[in-house]
Design an enzyme around this catalytic site. Structure first.
Site, PDB file in Angstrom:
ATOM      1  N   HIS A  15      53.763 107.796  76.826  1.00 52.74           N
ATOM      2  CA  HIS A  15      55.381 107.080  76.996  1.00 52.74           C
ATOM      3  C   HIS A  15      55.920 108.887  77.882  1.00 52.74           C
ATOM      4  O   HIS A  15      56.729 108.685  78.896  1.00 52.74           O
ATOM      5  CB  HIS A  15      56.244 106.386  76.447  1.00 52.74           C
ATOM      6  CG  HIS A  15      55.856 105.415  76.367  1.00 52.74           C
ATOM      7  ND1 HIS A  15      55.352 104.750  77.571  1.00 52.74           N
ATOM      8  CD2 HIS A  15      55.546 104.404  75.103  1.00 52.74           C
ATOM      9  CE1 HIS A  15      55.643 103.160  76.873  1.00 52.74           C
ATOM     10  NE2 HIS A  15      55.402 103.737  75.305  1.00 52.74           N
ATOM     11  N   ARG A  23      58.763 109.671  88.668  1.00 55.56           N
ATOM     12  CA  ARG A  23      58.189 109.813  90.299  1.00 55.56           C
ATOM     13  C   ARG A  23      56.502 109.941  90.852  1.00 55.56           C
ATOM     14  O   ARG A  23      56.904 110.688  92.039  1.00 55.56           O
ATOM     15  CB  ARG A  23      59.261 111.151  90.129  1.00 55.56           C
ATOM     16  CG  ARG A  23      60.177 111.003  89.812  1.00 55.56           C
ATOM     17  CD  ARG A  23      61.043 110.662  90.747  1.00 55.56           C
ATOM     18  NE  ARG A  23      62.013 110.776  90.223  1.00 55.56           N
ATOM     19  CZ  ARG A  23      63.500 111.023  91.023  1.00 55.56           C
ATOM     20  NH1 ARG A  23      63.077 112.689  90.886  1.00 55.56           N
ATOM     21  NH2 ARG A  23      64.916 111.409  90.934  1.00 55.56           N
ATOM     22  N   ARG A  50      45.626 101.186  80.128  1.00 55.77           N
ATOM     23  CA  ARG A  50      45.767 100.113  80.898  1.00 55.77           C
ATOM     24  C   ARG A  50      45.277  99.313  82.283  1.00 55.77           C
ATOM     25  O   ARG A  50      45.178 100.558  82.774  1.00 55.77           O
ATOM     26  CB  ARG A  50      47.194  99.781  81.157  1.00 55.77           C
ATOM     27  CG  ARG A  50      47.909  99.065  80.017  1.00 55.77           C
ATOM     28  CD  ARG A  50      49.215  99.027  79.554  1.00 55.77           C
ATOM     29  NE  ARG A  50      49.829  98.669  78.818  1.00 55.77           N
ATOM     30  CZ  ARG A  50      49.594  97.079  78.334  1.00 55.77           C
ATOM     31  NH1 ARG A  50      49.764  96.387  79.133  1.00 55.77           N
ATOM     32  NH2 ARG A  50      50.587  96.915  76.691  1.00 55.77           N
ATOM     33  N   ARG A  54      49.978 102.231  84.676  1.00 57.06           N
ATOM     34  CA  ARG A  54      50.935 102.182  84.354  1.00 57.06           C
ATOM     35  C   ARG A  54      51.302 103.262  83.433  1.00 57.06           C
ATOM     36  O   ARG A  54      52.666 103.656  83.915  1.00 57.06           O
ATOM     37  CB  ARG A  54      51.625 100.556  83.762  1.00 57.06           C
ATOM     38  CG  ARG A  54      51.786 100.605  82.477  1.00 57.06           C
ATOM     39  CD  ARG A  54      52.625  99.646  81.868  1.00 57.06           C
ATOM     40  NE  ARG A  54      52.096  98.368  81.894  1.00 57.06           N
ATOM     41  CZ  ARG A  54      52.166  96.860  81.454  1.00 57.06           C
ATOM     42  NH1 ARG A  54      53.364  97.016  79.735  1.00 57.06           N
ATOM     43  NH2 ARG A  54      51.725  96.136  81.480  1.00 57.06           N
ATOM     44  N   HIS A  55      50.647 103.858  82.681  1.00 57.82           N
ATOM     45  CA  HIS A  55      50.541 105.190  82.308  1.00 57.82           C
ATOM     46  C   HIS A  55      50.293 105.834  81.910  1.00 57.82           C
ATOM     47  O   HIS A  55      49.476 107.284  82.897  1.00 57.82           O
ATOM     48  CB  HIS A  55      51.773 105.451  80.773  1.00 57.82           C
ATOM     49  CG  HIS A  55      51.657 104.176  79.795  1.00 57.82           C
ATOM     50  ND1 HIS A  55      49.984 103.875  79.099  1.00 57.82           N
ATOM     51  CD2 HIS A  55      51.837 102.945  79.314  1.00 57.82           C
ATOM     52  CE1 HIS A  55      50.124 102.671  78.764  1.00 57.82           C
ATOM     53  NE2 HIS A  55      50.884 102.627  78.334  1.00 57.82           N
ATOM     54  N   GLU A 156      43.570  98.163  62.529  1.00 59.88           N
ATOM     55  CA  GLU A 156      45.294  98.829  63.122  1.00 59.88           C
ATOM     56  C   GLU A 156      46.153  97.552  63.093  1.00 59.88           C
ATOM     57  O   GLU A 156      45.902  96.729  63.357  1.00 59.88           O
ATOM     58  CB  GLU A 156      45.316  99.807  64.084  1.00 59.88           C
ATOM     59  CG  GLU A 156      46.877 100.319  64.445  1.00 59.88           C
ATOM     60  CD  GLU A 156      46.784 100.998  65.697  1.00 59.88           C
ATOM     61  OE1 GLU A 156      45.829 101.494  65.289  1.00 59.88           O
ATOM     62  OE2 GLU A 156      47.960 101.235  66.169  1.00 59.88           O
ATOM     63  N   GLY A 197      56.298 100.148  67.030  1.00 59.59           N
ATOM     64  CA  GLY A 197      57.270 100.099  67.271  1.00 59.59           C
ATOM     65  C   GLY A 197      57.848 101.114  65.843  1.00 59.59           C
ATOM     66  O   GLY A 197      59.268 101.073  65.711  1.00 59.59           O
ATOM     67  N   HIS A 219      56.312 106.063  71.555  1.00 55.61           N
ATOM     68  CA  HIS A 219      57.187 105.857  72.123  1.00 55.61           C
ATOM     69  C   HIS A 219      58.841 105.869  71.456  1.00 55.61           C
ATOM     70  O   HIS A 219      59.908 106.525  72.078  1.00 55.61           O
ATOM     71  CB  HIS A 219      57.796 104.384  72.297  1.00 55.61           C
ATOM     72  CG  HIS A 219      58.925 103.667  73.098  1.00 55.61           C
ATOM     73  ND1 HIS A 219      60.105 103.223  72.859  1.00 55.61           N
ATOM     74  CD2 HIS A 219      59.219 103.355  74.135  1.00 55.61           C
ATOM     75  CE1 HIS A 219      61.205 103.185  73.838  1.00 55.61           C
ATOM     76  NE2 HIS A 219      59.916 102.827  75.482  1.00 55.61           N
TER      77      HIS A 219
HETATM   78  N1  PXP Z   1      49.139 101.386  68.293  1.00 54.00           N
HETATM   79  C1  PXP Z   1      49.202 100.173  69.039  1.00 54.00           C
HETATM   80  C2  PXP Z   1      47.012  99.673  69.122  1.00 54.00           C
HETATM   81  C3  PXP Z   1      50.253 100.281  70.131  1.00 54.00           C
HETATM   82  O1  PXP Z   1      48.925  99.275  71.460  1.00 54.00           O
HETATM   83  C4  PXP Z   1      50.626 101.340  70.061  1.00 54.00           C
HETATM   84  C5  PXP Z   1      51.626 100.977  71.759  1.00 54.00           C
HETATM   85  O2  PXP Z   1      50.911 101.297  72.711  1.00 54.00           O
HETATM   86  C6  PXP Z   1      51.379 101.988  69.246  1.00 54.00           C
HETATM   87  C7  PXP Z   1      50.033 101.611  68.249  1.00 54.00           C
HETATM   88  C8  PXP Z   1      52.206 102.770  69.119  1.00 54.00           C
HETATM   89  O3  PXP Z   1      53.392 101.802  69.525  1.00 54.00           O
HETATM   90  P1  PXP Z   1      54.590 103.202  70.160  1.00 54.00           P
HETATM   91  O4  PXP Z   1      54.778 103.139  71.148  1.00 54.00           O
HETATM   92  O5  PXP Z   1      55.963 101.654  69.820  1.00 54.00           O
HETATM   93  O6  PXP Z   1      55.120 103.645  68.758  1.00 54.00           O
END
Ligand code: PXP
Length: 251
Positions: A15, A23, A50, A54-55, A156, A197, A219
């Site tokens: 992010h 921009r 991706r 997008r990022h 994971e 999250g 994030h």
């Molecule tokens: N792990 C995986 C596999 C993910 O796809 C993501 C998001 O890209 C994360 C961890 C990290 O999530 P967050 O950005 O919500 O902390």
């Protein structure tokens, strides 16, 4: 498998690139963020290339491979395009994730049961060149058993349902799923990671699960960086993780 006191923190820098791309210019630079993360105590850098770019972009991946000392964990969909990129760059690790073009973020775990035959060659080819493969899955016994059958050394666990729970009771239920899945992963001999999250408020119970080896967090850290700076947000997350871990050890 023995308990691991040090829980690794993988910092996801996607992010930083999201803000840059808003921009279309050069800043903020994800590579600079990765270097700051290293200075702040991150154990690895995670980036998701991706399909729609997008990022993170292809150039970002190239620069991250060339210019950072920390291990890179490349999150990728199981597509031929991404496989070719991963085989070319040979990052330390690749985390296979499901990807839908229209989703805002990775919404659920991989369908490891239904997609066994599709996923298997991706896993084999990555392992063959020495890339540590993890599968991003829901914290369920069936998904773990399927991951094991696929020969992936690492899973994971998706913490999204736990983090997004609308109330405490639901959060407790989702937490128990994660804890039980981590314990099951241990019995299968799978290295277990978790993420998605996580925030200062939600990280500690997860970090206290003794057989988790790594959390991937992005994030929230990037958002918090607006207020306190990226290094400070990472250091605080690291502190909370260590606090939870030492509490778990003392218990
Ligand atoms: N792990 C995986 C596999 C993910 O796809 C993501 C998001 O890209 C994360 C961890 C990290 O999530 P967050 O950005 O919500 O902390």
């Amino acid at each position: 498998m023995s308990m691991n006191p040090k829980l690794r923190l993988g910092v996801n820098i996607d992010h930083v690139a999201t803000i840059r791309n808003a921009r279309g210019g050069d800043y903020p630079d994800p590579l600079r963020a990765a270097k700051l993360a290293a200075a702040a105590g991150a154990d690895g850098i995670t980036a998701h290339l991706r399909e729609d770019r997008r990022h993170i972009t292809d150039t970002d991946i190239l620069r991250l491979c060339d210019e950072i000392d920390l291990p890179l964990n490349l999150e990728m969909a199981a597509t031929d395009e991404m496989l070719e990129i991963a085989l070319r760059h040979k990052p330390h690790a690749a985390c296979l994730v499901p990807e839908k073009r229209e989703e805002r973020t990775t919404e659920g775990g991989l369908d490891v049961v239904g997609q066994h035959n599709t996923l298997k060659p991706f896993i084999t080819k990555l392992l063959d060149v020495g890339v540590r493969v993890s599968l991003f899955i829901e914290p369920d016994v069936e998904a773990l058993d399927a991951a094991k059958a696929l020969g992936a050394p690492v899973v994971e666990l998706h913490t999204g349902a736990y983090c997004d729970a609308p109330n405490g009771a639901e959060r407790d239920i989702q937490f128990e799923r994660i804890a039980a899945a981590a314990a099951h992963a241990d019995t299968l001999g799978l290295e277990c990671h978790a993420g998605h999250g996580l925030t200062y408020d939600t990280v500690k119970p997860v970090a206290a699960i003794p057989n988790l080896m790594e959390l991937n967090i992005g994030h929230f850290l990037v958002g918090e960086a607006i207020f306190v700076g990226f290094e400070a947000s990472i250091r605080e997350m690291r502190r909370l993780m260590d606090e939870a871990r030492s509490g778990a050890r003392d218990a």
